[in-house]
Design an enzyme around this catalytic site. Structure first.
Site, short mmCIF file in Angstrom:
data_model
loop_
_atom_site.label_atom_id
_atom_site.label_comp_id
_atom_site.label_asym_id
_atom_site.label_seq_id
_atom_site.Cartn_x
_atom_site.Cartn_y
_atom_site.Cartn_z
N GLY A 118 -6.52 9.70 7.62
CA GLY A 118 -5.97 10.28 6.39
C GLY A 118 -5.83 11.78 6.41
CG ASP A 164 -3.42 6.87 3.65
OD1 ASP A 164 -3.42 5.66 3.38
OD2 ASP A 164 -3.36 7.31 4.81
C1 MEV Z 1 -1.34 4.74 6.84
O1 MEV Z 1 -2.55 5.49 6.78
C2 MEV Z 1 -1.47 3.47 6.03
C3 MEV Z 1 -0.23 2.60 5.95
O2 MEV Z 1 -0.60 1.44 5.17
C4 MEV Z 1 0.93 3.31 5.30
C5 MEV Z 1 0.72 3.58 3.81
O3 MEV Z 1 -0.07 2.89 3.15
O4 MEV Z 1 1.38 4.50 3.29
C6 MEV Z 1 0.20 2.11 7.32
#
Ligand code: MEV
Length: 329
Positions: A118, A164
């Site tokens: 993140g 995130d």
């Molecule tokens: C990225 O850290 C997480 C994903 O699920 C993309 C998102 O939720 O925006 C792959």
């Protein structure tokens, strides 16, 4: 001058599926990005980032939206990081109704870029908070999360969830499903161990890959739904304080993510090293393709095993961070 910090995170369950409306559970961890914003007397944006686990770099940006950043390190990740900071400053200008505000922005981060912890969300959240405070406006964590989501959504071509950014702004353990974002209270102590392969995945590409699989194969769409089922079970296990069940479900989640093509050899190697060392569960975290795994182990064995696993560059214990975005100065 205003400085704010925001935490990185691990996904306990639900990355990728959360983009399609399934639930996800994430935990903020005590690794932070710190952003300092100092108002300039022109409309330019100067960004200095010395600690993004890339060689230090400095960029100076014009006030003109069409200006390309003058980056001396030709790394797509650096350009992506600059896109996030540019978007965050735009949000701060909008929130403070100061469209011509210019800033010197300094970023220091303990979170490796693009590694599934993140980093971009933490930098965006901290930057919006610092830049708005520098302009005399205090936003609550929910508003910062919402504005940070808009930045991720834009930079990731419309393929981002709120997960995130909400987790970084709110801190603690969180549940995210579509627009339903909330903190989870009374979660048990989760003994996180993180393994990092030194690499990074391209979130946009990985999300697009899952989207096309989902469109091509019904069973890929079913796999995304199955991740949603794992998350619902996992959230119940968390509520019951059943850490063993949480671990088993993390293993399951990793298998489903692998089926969707977002794991990698090094991520799988670290996951298996953790399992063989007796971890309660292990999975990749974030978009995948490279970067980090997260395991649960109350003993030191997974941490030690990962330190000796070829391809694992760094292994560390991660504590849940109850604090989300906060002012440092
Ligand atoms: C990225 O850290 C997480 C994903 O699920 C993309 C998102 O939720 O925006 C792959």
């Amino acid at each position: 001058m205003a400085t704010s910090s925001a935490p990185g995170k691990v996904y306990l369950f639900g990355e990728h599926a959360v983009v399609y409306g399934e639930p996800a559970v994430l935990c903020a961890i005590e690794r932070r990005a710190r952003v300092t914003a100092e108002a300039r007397d022109d409309d330019r944006l100067r960004v200095q980032a010395n600690d993004l686990t890339l060689d230090g770099f400095t960029v100076t940006w014009g006030g003109d939206a069409d200006d390309r950043p003058d980056v001396d390190v030709p790394t797509p990740l650096v350009e992506a990081a600059m896109g996030y900071i540019d978007g965050a400053v735009e949000q701060a200008r909008d929130a403070a109704d100061a469209p011509a505000a210019g800033f010197d922005v300094t970023v220091e981060s303990e979170i490796p870029l693009g590694a599934g912890l993140g980093s971009s969300a933490a930098v965006v959240v901290a930057c919006i908070d610092a830049a708005t405070r520098e302009l005399g406006v205090d936003l609550d964590a929910e508003t910062v999360a919402d504005r940070a989501y808009r930045v991720e959504h834009e930079v990731q071509d419309g393929e981002a969830s709120r997960a995130d950014t909400f987790c970084s702004a709110a801190g603690g353990a969180v549940h995210v499903q579509g627009d339903d974002c909330r903190r989870l209270d009374d979660t048990p102590n989760l003994p996180f161990v993180v393994g990092y392969d030194g690499g990074a995945g391209d979130t946009g590409e990985l999300v697009a890959g899952v989207r096309s699989l989902r469109e091509e194969f019904d069973f890929a769409a079913d796999t995304v739904e199955a991740i949603g089922d794992v998350v619902r079970r996992g959230e119940r296990a968390l509520g019951d304080g059943d850490v063993e069940a949480v671990g088993r479900l993390m293993d399951f989640d990793h298998g489903l993510l692998s089926a969707l093509g977002v794991s990698s050899r090094s991520l799988d190697t670290m996951v298996w090293a953790a399992r063989e060392a007796g971890a309660l569960g292990a999975k990749l975290t974030g978009a995948g393709g490279g970067g980090c795994i997260v395991a649960l182990d109350r003993t030191e064995q997974t941490h030690t095993a990962l330190q000796y696993t070829p391809g694992c560059e760094e292994a560390f214990r991660a504590e849940l961070d109850a604090d989300g975005v906060r002012a440092e100065r």
